[in-house]
Scaffold this motif. Sequence first.
Motif, PDB file in Angstrom:
ATOM      1  N   ARG A   1       0.917  -1.298  -0.137  1.00 33.87           N
ATOM      2  CA  ARG A   1       0.075   0.080   0.202  1.00 33.87           C
ATOM      3  C   ARG A   1       0.727   1.493  -0.094  1.00 33.87           C
ATOM      4  N   PHE A   2       2.098   1.054   0.105  1.00 36.01           N
ATOM      5  CA  PHE A   2       2.922   2.320   0.306  1.00 36.01           C
ATOM      6  C   PHE A   2       4.391   1.873  -0.023  1.00 36.01           C
ATOM      7  N   ASN A   3       5.169   3.080  -0.673  1.00 39.91           N
ATOM      8  CA  ASN A   3       6.533   2.876  -1.400  1.00 39.91           C
ATOM      9  C   ASN A   3       7.572   3.101   0.005  1.00 39.91           C
ATOM     10  N   ILE A   4       8.701   2.720   0.077  1.00 46.97           N
ATOM     11  CA  ILE A   4       9.895   2.710   0.838  1.00 46.97           C
ATOM     12  C   ILE A   4      11.006   3.341   0.331  1.00 46.97           C
ATOM     13  N   ALA A   5      11.469   4.209   0.711  1.00 50.82           N
ATOM     14  CA  ALA A   5      12.827   4.766   0.386  1.00 50.82           C
ATOM     15  C   ALA A   5      13.836   4.907   1.573  1.00 50.82           C
ATOM     16  N   PHE A   6      15.039   4.794   1.381  1.00 57.92           N
ATOM     17  CA  PHE A   6      16.134   5.115   2.249  1.00 57.92           C
ATOM     18  C   PHE A   6      17.120   6.160   1.861  1.00 57.92           C
ATOM     19  N   TYR A   7      17.214   7.176   2.429  1.00 59.96           N
ATOM     20  CA  TYR A   7      18.391   8.121   2.429  1.00 59.96           C
ATOM     21  C   TYR A   7      19.619   7.756   3.104  1.00 59.96           C
ATOM     22  N   VAL A   8      20.591   7.574   2.236  1.00 60.30           N
ATOM     23  CA  VAL A   8      22.105   7.076   2.869  1.00 60.30           C
ATOM     24  C   VAL A   8      23.109   8.034   2.983  1.00 60.30           C
ATOM     25  N   HIS A   9      23.645   8.333   4.315  1.00 58.13           N
ATOM     26  CA  HIS A   9      24.642   9.312   4.219  1.00 58.13           C
ATOM     27  C   HIS A   9      26.003   8.699   3.545  1.00 58.13           C
ATOM     28  N   HIS A  10      26.524   9.745   3.042  1.00 59.89           N
ATOM     29  CA  HIS A  10      27.850   9.583   2.233  1.00 59.89           C
ATOM     30  C   HIS A  10      28.971   9.316   2.768  1.00 59.89           C
ATOM     31  N   HIS A  11      29.085   9.312   4.105  1.00 61.46           N
ATOM     32  CA  HIS A  11      30.570   9.526   4.956  1.00 61.46           C
ATOM     33  C   HIS A  11      30.778   8.068   5.028  1.00 61.46           C
TER      34      HIS A  11
ATOM     35  N   THR B   1      13.472   2.434  -2.934  1.00 59.54           N
ATOM     36  CA  THR B   1      14.583   3.370  -3.668  1.00 59.54           C
ATOM     37  C   THR B   1      15.506   3.563  -2.699  1.00 59.54           C
ATOM     38  N   LEU B   2      16.867   3.918  -3.401  1.00 58.41           N
ATOM     39  CA  LEU B   2      17.971   4.243  -2.256  1.00 58.41           C
ATOM     40  C   LEU B   2      18.340   5.448  -2.665  1.00 58.41           C
ATOM     41  N   LEU B   3      18.381   6.469  -1.920  1.00 55.79           N
ATOM     42  CA  LEU B   3      18.998   7.800  -2.440  1.00 55.79           C
ATOM     43  C   LEU B   3      20.165   8.284  -1.573  1.00 55.79           C
ATOM     44  N   GLY B   4      21.073   8.808  -2.407  1.00 56.87           N
ATOM     45  CA  GLY B   4      22.384   9.043  -1.765  1.00 56.87           C
ATOM     46  C   GLY B   4      23.491   9.445  -2.602  1.00 56.87           C
ATOM     47  N   SER B   5      24.576  10.170  -1.898  1.00 55.50           N
ATOM     48  CA  SER B   5      25.590  10.389  -2.870  1.00 55.50           C
ATOM     49  C   SER B   5      26.709   9.525  -2.925  1.00 55.50           C
ATOM     50  N   ASN B   6      27.716   9.277  -3.961  1.00 59.14           N
ATOM     51  CA  ASN B   6      28.593   8.581  -3.956  1.00 59.14           C
ATOM     52  C   ASN B   6      28.391   7.056  -3.610  1.00 59.14           C
TER      53      ASN B   6
ATOM     54  N   HIS C   1      21.312   8.754  -7.603  1.00 58.30           N
ATOM     55  CA  HIS C   1      22.247   9.409  -7.359  1.00 58.30           C
ATOM     56  C   HIS C   1      22.077  10.910  -7.165  1.00 58.30           C
ATOM     57  N   LEU C   2      22.245  11.224  -5.713  1.00 63.24           N
ATOM     58  CA  LEU C   2      22.329  12.627  -5.661  1.00 63.24           C
ATOM     59  C   LEU C   2      23.638  13.504  -5.732  1.00 63.24           C
ATOM     60  N   PRO C   3      23.713  14.816  -6.361  1.00 68.26           N
ATOM     61  CA  PRO C   3      24.884  15.463  -6.284  1.00 68.26           C
ATOM     62  C   PRO C   3      25.378  15.707  -4.983  1.00 68.26           C
ATOM     63  N   MET C   4      26.742  15.885  -4.680  1.00 67.23           N
ATOM     64  CA  MET C   4      27.350  16.127  -3.469  1.00 67.23           C
ATOM     65  C   MET C   4      26.931  17.468  -3.153  1.00 67.23           C
ATOM     66  N   ASP C   5      26.812  17.713  -1.681  1.00 63.39           N
ATOM     67  CA  ASP C   5      26.512  19.024  -1.254  1.00 63.39           C
ATOM     68  C   ASP C   5      27.687  20.048  -0.743  1.00 63.39           C
ATOM     69  N   ILE C   6      28.957  19.741  -1.405  1.00 62.82           N
ATOM     70  CA  ILE C   6      30.014  20.629  -0.989  1.00 62.82           C
ATOM     71  C   ILE C   6      30.391  21.575  -2.202  1.00 62.82           C
ATOM     72  N   PRO C   7      30.948  22.906  -2.023  1.00 61.08           N
ATOM     73  CA  PRO C   7      31.246  23.621  -3.035  1.00 61.08           C
ATOM     74  C   PRO C   7      31.917  23.237  -4.280  1.00 61.08           C
ATOM     75  N   ALA C   8      31.585  23.282  -5.485  1.00 63.83           N
ATOM     76  CA  ALA C   8      32.569  23.042  -6.701  1.00 63.83           C
ATOM     77  C   ALA C   8      32.961  24.151  -7.222  1.00 63.83           C
ATOM     78  N   GLU C   9      33.747  24.168  -8.250  1.00 64.67           N
ATOM     79  CA  GLU C   9      34.421  25.178  -8.850  1.00 64.67           C
ATOM     80  C   GLU C   9      33.674  26.261  -9.285  1.00 64.67           C
ATOM     81  N   GLU C  10      32.358  25.827  -9.630  1.00 63.70           N
ATOM     82  CA  GLU C  10      31.469  26.953 -10.473  1.00 63.70           C
ATOM     83  C   GLU C  10      30.682  27.387  -9.383  1.00 63.70           C
ATOM     84  N   ASP C  11      30.789  27.054  -8.308  1.00 69.61           N
ATOM     85  CA  ASP C  11      30.009  27.759  -7.010  1.00 69.61           C
ATOM     86  C   ASP C  11      30.727  28.898  -6.608  1.00 69.61           C
ATOM     87  N   LEU C  12      30.688  30.011  -7.145  1.00 71.89           N
ATOM     88  CA  LEU C  12      31.356  31.279  -7.007  1.00 71.89           C
ATOM     89  C   LEU C  12      31.342  32.225  -5.815  1.00 71.89           C
ATOM     90  N   TYR C  13      29.803  31.863  -5.309  1.00 72.66           N
ATOM     91  CA  TYR C  13      29.424  32.723  -4.294  1.00 72.66           C
ATOM     92  C   TYR C  13      29.001  31.841  -3.053  1.00 72.66           C
TER      93      TYR C  13
END
Length: 351
Positions: free
Chosen positions: A4-14, A35-40, A56-68
């Motif tokens: 009757r419902f869906n299940i998802a896990f968010y997994v920390h990347h460390h 469904t499994l969601l996470g980076s790396n 596959h989620l993008p990382m949440d740390i600054p990249a070169e294009e993140d000028l501000y």
Amino acid sequence: MPARFNIAFYVHHHGSGHFTRVAQILNKLTSFEVTLLGSNLQPYAHLLPENIELIHLPMDIPAEEDLYAQNGNTVDVLHYAPLNIKGVNDRVAMMTAFFQKKQPLLLIVDVSVEVTLLARLAGVPTIVMRQHGLREDLPHLMAYQSAALLIAPFSKSISQKSAQWIIDKTEYVGGFSRFSKGHSEAEKHHHVAIIVGSGGTSIDAQFVEHLANACSDFYFHVIGRVKGEHHPFPNIEYCGHLDEPKSILDLCSVVIGNTGHNTVMEMASLQKRFIGIPETRPFEEQLDKANAISALPGVKIVNPKDFFTTNWSVLLNELQAQQATWEGMISKSAIDDAALAIIAVGERIFQ
């Protein structure tokens, strides 16, 4: 009959510990769309059943294009809320789009205060996995309060002190790991396994070689990727990363490793003599875990600052003379109980 419902896990990347823990529970949820969601996640994807969807989620740390990009202007209710980072913006958009698409949905978070609260804002019920350490700061309390249930993958006997409402909201399923006890006759005296984790460790080539020099009558099997230059030693075997290290662990009479959750539970499952090395982690997680197990027979704790002043030969010989006792740490039904707790919450909410 479909669930009757869906299940998802968010997994920390460390590190790999969060993924390893979740992967074991997934095998008990085969009647659900999961469904499994996470980076790396890429390095571990081959270990999952084929029916598991990966996002596959993008990382949440600054990249070169993140000028501000900036991490100032702290927010008391969040641990990590940087500004002007495209990866953060993109991952939030991906998660909320997924939340909308997969209704009705139950999300298990292992672990992130921010993802737990994001799900709550999106109207998605959550279950939060608990960890050791100092976890009664405001962000943790808000995440715990917003969750439908807390699951502790360890026994109540080694749980940290908590407010009564947190204890009442927690399902203590007990410890579990991917390993079970091997044949004791396979164990060899003076063979030591050194587990080098992927989440950051003080165990490097210099320390391993110091051990080999100080304990020439011991043979060291090093599991994992070791930083630093490797020199040939007759009593060191560098095994590299191993998906299945159990045969080496069964062989060794003592194991040296960090006091992360999965390593500790694996040692308990295998009933191994263990030298635990607590690393610096947010909220003193590994130090708290080390303190919780330090009085167990067959367990010794050595802090990284004491690496080169400890008499390792004496310590290893003393430990080998003891019998490891991890009584009460592992529950044979823990994985089943965790899965049943998840299903029970979903059935209650989506009845």
